[in-house]
Design a protein around this motif. Structure first.
Motif, PDB file in Angstrom:
ATOM      1  N   UNK A 186      47.775  56.962  58.804  1.00 59.49           N
ATOM      2  CA  UNK A 186      48.137  56.689  59.547  1.00 59.49           C
ATOM      3  C   UNK A 186      48.836  55.873  60.380  1.00 59.49           C
ATOM      4  N   UNK A 187      47.485  55.422  60.189  1.00 59.18           N
ATOM      5  CA  UNK A 187      47.488  53.830  60.550  1.00 59.18           C
ATOM      6  C   UNK A 187      46.939  53.961  62.247  1.00 59.18           C
ATOM      7  N   UNK A 188      45.557  54.610  62.489  1.00 55.72           N
ATOM      8  CA  UNK A 188      45.713  54.764  64.022  1.00 55.72           C
ATOM      9  C   UNK A 188      44.093  54.332  63.717  1.00 55.72           C
ATOM     10  N   UNK A 189      44.320  53.466  64.951  1.00 58.89           N
ATOM     11  CA  UNK A 189      42.624  52.295  65.062  1.00 58.89           C
ATOM     12  C   UNK A 189      42.185  52.441  66.269  1.00 58.89           C
ATOM     13  N   UNK A 190      41.326  53.435  66.711  1.00 58.28           N
ATOM     14  CA  UNK A 190      41.174  54.210  68.340  1.00 58.28           C
ATOM     15  C   UNK A 190      40.557  52.990  68.521  1.00 58.28           C
ATOM     16  N   UNK A 191      39.958  51.641  68.468  1.00 59.05           N
ATOM     17  CA  UNK A 191      38.729  50.680  68.645  1.00 59.05           C
ATOM     18  C   UNK A 191      40.519  49.685  69.188  1.00 59.05           C
ATOM     19  N   UNK A 192      41.169  49.476  68.399  1.00 57.91           N
ATOM     20  CA  UNK A 192      42.507  48.924  69.059  1.00 57.91           C
ATOM     21  C   UNK A 192      43.647  49.520  69.664  1.00 57.91           C
ATOM     22  N   UNK A 193      43.472  50.596  69.792  1.00 55.89           N
ATOM     23  CA  UNK A 193      43.888  50.906  70.977  1.00 55.89           C
ATOM     24  C   UNK A 193      42.661  51.333  72.649  1.00 55.89           C
ATOM     25  N   UNK A 194      41.702  50.897  72.354  1.00 55.24           N
ATOM     26  CA  UNK A 194      41.329  50.966  74.032  1.00 55.24           C
ATOM     27  C   UNK A 194      41.721  49.884  74.243  1.00 55.24           C
ATOM     28  N   UNK A 195      41.921  48.982  73.285  1.00 60.10           N
ATOM     29  CA  UNK A 195      41.663  47.168  73.825  1.00 60.10           C
ATOM     30  C   UNK A 195      43.009  46.849  74.844  1.00 60.10           C
ATOM     31  N   UNK A 196      43.981  47.976  74.084  1.00 62.29           N
ATOM     32  CA  UNK A 196      45.747  47.638  74.921  1.00 62.29           C
ATOM     33  C   UNK A 196      44.816  47.705  76.485  1.00 62.29           C
ATOM     34  N   UNK A 197      43.739  48.030  77.156  1.00 62.22           N
ATOM     35  CA  UNK A 197      43.636  48.560  78.036  1.00 62.22           C
ATOM     36  C   UNK A 197      43.093  47.363  79.277  1.00 62.22           C
TER      37      UNK A 197
END
Length: 261
Positions: A148-159
Motif C-alpha cells: 500500500x506504500x505507507x511509510x510512518x517514518x516519512x510521514x513524521x518527517x513532514x512535520x
C-alpha cells in the motif's frame, strides 16, 4: 493434564497482555477437564473501562487433553457512549494484545506481523471498519499491507517535530505509534514557538493525525474555523439589493437648460 500444553497456554495469555494473572486459575480449570471454559478480566485505560473474556476449548480429538486459547472478547465502556464489543482471535505468533485491541476499538491503527492461510508471515497495518460487521457482530478489519506504500517514518518527517533530532526518541515514538498508542511530540514553528501535540498513525491517508493536549483533532478544528470565516464573509457579501448605494448616490443629475443666444 498435559503440563507442556498448560505452560504454553500460560505463555500465550501472558503475551496477549494479561501477564501472569491467570496462571493458577488456568491450571485449576484445565484439571477439571471441561470441554470449554472462559476467564474474566477487568482493567481501565484512563477513564475507559475494558472487560475481557478469554475463551478456551478442548481439542476435539478423542482422548485428547490438549487445550486451545481461541480468542479474547473485549467490552469497551466510554463515558456517555454505548458499550462496544469486539472479538479478537488468537493465532500462533500473531496475536492482537489487550492494549492493541483497546487502541483498535478507539479507532486507531495497529501495525502487526501476521500469518496468512499458508502460514507465511506478512506485515500490515490494521484498523477497524466501524461501518461494517461480520455475521457475528464484529467490526471488519481494514488492512494496509506493505504494498500500500505507507511509510510512518516519512510521514513524521513532514512535520517540524523537535524530538526527531534524537534517534532514540524517534525509534521509541515509531514503536509506540505502531502499537496504536498516541505519541507525544513537540512542534517547533519558524519563529521558534513550540506546541505540544499528540500524534496518531493514519495509514489510510499515508500520514499522521495531530491532536492537541485535550485530544481534539487539530486539523479538524482548523477546518471548522475556516468554514466559519468563509460563512461570515459570504453573509457579508449577500446584502439586500441596493443596500450598498446611499440615497444621495441615487439622485439623478440635474438637466441644464440651454442658454438662448
Amino acid at each position: 493434564m498435559n503440563q507442556e500444553n498448560v505452560d504454553y497456554l500460560k505463555e500465550q495469555v501472558m503475551y496477549a497482555g494479561y501477564g501472569d494473572t491467570f496462571h493458577q486459575e488456568l491450571e485449576a480449570r484445565i484439571k477439571e477437564q471441561p470441554e470449554e471454559f472462559n476467564l474474566q478480566y477487568e482493567t481501565n485505560f484512563g477513564n475507559d473501562k475494558v472487560v475481557s473474556q478469554l475463551n478456551f476449548s478442548r481439542s476435539n480429538k478423542e482422548d485428547s487433553d490438549f487445550y486451545f486459547f481461541n480468542s479474547h472478547k473485549l467490552e469497551l465502556t466510554k463515558e456517555g457512549e454505548p458499550v462496544m464489543k469486539q472479538q479478537f482471535n488468537i493465532y500462533n505468533g500473531s496475536n492482537i494484545t489487550l492494549k492493541e485491541a483497546y487502541n483498535l476499538m478507539c479507532g486507531r491503527a495497529v501495525n502487526k506481523t501476521l500469518r496468512n492461510k499458508e502460514g507465511e508471515l506478512y506485515n500490515t497495518w490494521i484498523q477497524l471498519d466501524f461501518k461494517h460487521t461480520d455475521k457475528y457482530g464484529n467490526y471488519l478489519q481494514q488492512k494496509y499491507n506493505e504494498g500500500y506504500g505507507y511509510d510512518l517514518e516519512e510521514a513524521l518527517k513532514k512535520y517540524p517535530i523537535s524530538e526527531l533530532e534524537n534517534p532514540m526518541y524517534e525509534a521509541n515514538l515509531v514503536e509506540s505509534l505502531k502499537k496504536g498508542n498516541p505519541g507525544r511530540a513537540t512542534l517547533t514553528g519558524p519563529d521558534g514557538k513550540e506546541q505540544k501535540v499528540y500524534l496518531v498513525a493514519n495509514p489510510k491517508f499515508k500520514s499522521v493525525t495531530l491532536y492537541d493536549t485535550n485530544m481534539e483533532r487539530i486539523g479538524h478544528r482548523r477546518r471548522e474555523n475556516q468554514e466559519k470565516k468563509e460563512a461570515k464573509s459570504q453573509k457579508q457579501a449577500q446584502r439586500p439589493e441596493g443596500e450598498e448605494s446611499s440615497p444621495s448616490a441615487q439622485k439623478k443629475p440635474r438637466k441644464r437648460r440651454a442658454k438662448s443666444l
